[in-house]
Design an enzyme around this catalytic site. Structure first.
Site, PDB file in Angstrom:
ATOM      1  N   SER A   1       0.836  -1.207   0.000  1.00 12.94           N
ATOM      2  CA  SER A   1       0.000   0.000   0.000  1.00 12.94           C
ATOM      3  C   SER A   1       0.873   1.261   0.000  1.00 12.94           C
ATOM      4  CB  SER A   1      -0.882   0.036   1.250  1.00 12.94           C
ATOM      5  OG  SER A   1      -1.603  -1.159   1.377  1.00 12.94           O
TER       6      SER A   1
HETATM    7  N1  SAH Z   1      -0.033  -5.113   4.307  1.00  8.13           N
HETATM    8  C1  SAH Z   1       0.679  -5.378   3.071  1.00  8.13           C
HETATM    9  C2  SAH Z   1      -0.153  -4.998   1.855  1.00  8.13           C
HETATM   10  C3  SAH Z   1      -0.593  -6.221   1.239  1.00  8.13           C
HETATM   11  S1  SAH Z   1      -1.664  -6.156  -0.141  1.00  8.13           S
HETATM   12  C4  SAH Z   1       2.029  -4.723   3.041  1.00  8.13           C
HETATM   13  O1  SAH Z   1       2.362  -3.971   3.962  1.00  8.13           O
HETATM   14  O2  SAH Z   1       2.780  -4.990   2.097  1.00  8.13           O
HETATM   15  C5  SAH Z   1      -2.874  -7.317   0.449  1.00  8.13           C
HETATM   16  C6  SAH Z   1      -2.386  -8.719   0.684  1.00  8.13           C
HETATM   17  O3  SAH Z   1      -3.518  -9.462   1.136  1.00  8.13           O
HETATM   18  C7  SAH Z   1      -1.847  -9.440  -0.541  1.00  8.13           C
HETATM   19  O4  SAH Z   1      -0.542  -9.870  -0.304  1.00  8.13           O
HETATM   20  C8  SAH Z   1      -2.811 -10.625  -0.710  1.00  8.13           C
HETATM   21  O5  SAH Z   1      -2.179 -11.815  -1.163  1.00  8.13           O
HETATM   22  C9  SAH Z   1      -3.338 -10.803   0.719  1.00  8.13           C
HETATM   23  N2  SAH Z   1      -4.603 -11.510   0.835  1.00  8.13           N
HETATM   24  C10 SAH Z   1      -5.678 -11.535  -0.005  1.00  8.13           C
HETATM   25  N3  SAH Z   1      -6.654 -12.320   0.486  1.00  8.13           N
HETATM   26  C11 SAH Z   1      -6.201 -12.811   1.664  1.00  8.13           C
HETATM   27  C12 SAH Z   1      -6.752 -13.689   2.643  1.00  8.13           C
HETATM   28  N4  SAH Z   1      -7.975 -14.229   2.517  1.00  8.13           N
HETATM   29  N5  SAH Z   1      -6.004 -13.984   3.735  1.00  8.13           N
HETATM   30  C13 SAH Z   1      -4.766 -13.465   3.893  1.00  8.13           C
HETATM   31  N6  SAH Z   1      -4.190 -12.637   2.994  1.00  8.13           N
HETATM   32  C14 SAH Z   1      -4.890 -12.300   1.889  1.00  8.13           C
END
Ligand code: SAH
Length: 249
Positions: free
Chosen positions: A94
């Site tokens: 993000s």
């Molecule tokens: N907080 C992260 C941003 C990640 S983007 C950072 O600081 O980099 C959102 C993430 O959520 C992605 O990596 C995606 O694979 C994950 N995601 C999507 N659905 C999910 C689920 N059901 N459980 C866990 N992670 C999930």
């Protein structure tokens, strides 16, 4: 005459503003010379004034967390621009402004046990780590969970536990949580996460359809009831796994 390196940097910024990520022009050699700390300070100063950040602990965590070490080398040069960046597996880290805002909305306290759903790069967990007692974070893409775990360990974050799996069902063995931060967007609030929030706890979560409007909410649990406050429209990657399967049934 414009120096070729300067011109390249200028073009990169223009491309980012246009929404195109210039992966090919971020060479390792270009980034080696950059002064990461000064860049990070400059970015945080900008975030504080533009987003009116108030929590000094959150601001300090943003100043101390090396975002450039959580992104792939090809995009490292852009780590301190306020923009989301690709982290592979069709996922993104993000924008720093949204990380700062969500962290502030969570109202982290030193004794808090926090759950994050969507570890991604591990950056959000790293920002939270110095502000709370422990961060439990779940990532559905196993390769991302592994690389986040590795970088967090390498950088010495000892109070973060990373698990590969579907965060829809939370982390029942560590519940209840003082707060829950969700960094992918489900189309509705997952009930298991509500159940794992302690009385008086807060959840910061984007909710909406994959291609439709999404809204960032702060939920608080007050006398067993959920109070929902809308914060601002956002764009997050969708929550995958069980919640999507339920939708298509
Ligand atoms: N907080 C992260 C941003 C990640 S983007 C950072 O600081 O980099 C959102 C993430 O959520 C992605 O990596 C995606 O694979 C994950 N995601 C999507 N659905 C999910 C689920 N059901 N459980 C866990 N992670 C999930």
């Amino acid at each position: 005459m414009v120096h070729p390196t300067g011109l390249k940097a200028l073009l990169a910024v223009v491309w980012i503003v246009l929404g195109v990520c210039p992966l090919s022009c971020a060479k390792e050699n270009d980034t080696a010379e950059l002064d990461w700390e000064a860049q990070r300070d400059g970015m945080v100063d900008m975030l504080v004034s533009r987003w009116d950040l108030k929590d000094e602990r959150v601001i300090a965590a943003m100043r101390n967390t090396p975002r450039h070490l959580f992104v792939p080398e090809e995009v490292r040069a852009y780590a301190y621009l306020d923009t989301p960046l690709p982290i592979g597996h069709e996922q993104t880290i993000s924008a720093p402004s949204i990380v700062a805002l969500m962290t502030e909305l969570l109202k982290p306290e030193p004794e808090h046990i926090v759950l994050e759903v969507g570890t991604g790069s591990g950056y959000q967990a790293a920002v939270l780590a110095p502000l709370v007692k422990h961060v439990y974070t779940i990532e559905i893409v196993e390769a991302l969970a592994n690389s986040a775990r590795n970088i967090l360990r390498r950088l010495g974050y000892e109070n973060v536990s990373v698990r590969a799996g579907d965060g829809y069902r939370g982390w029942p063995s560590e519940a209840p949580f003082d707060s829950i931060i969700v960094t992918c967007a489900p189309n509705r609030i997952p009930e298991p996460l509500v159940e794992q929030l302690r009385e008086g706890g807060r959840m910061v979560i984007p909710v909406g359809e994959e291609k439709g409007p999404q809204e960032l909410y702060v939920l608080t649990k007050e006398r067993g009831e959920i109070v929902k406050r809308s914060v601002l429209p956002v764009i997050f990657v969708p929550m995958r796994g069980e919640i999507q399967q339920q939708k298509s049934q």
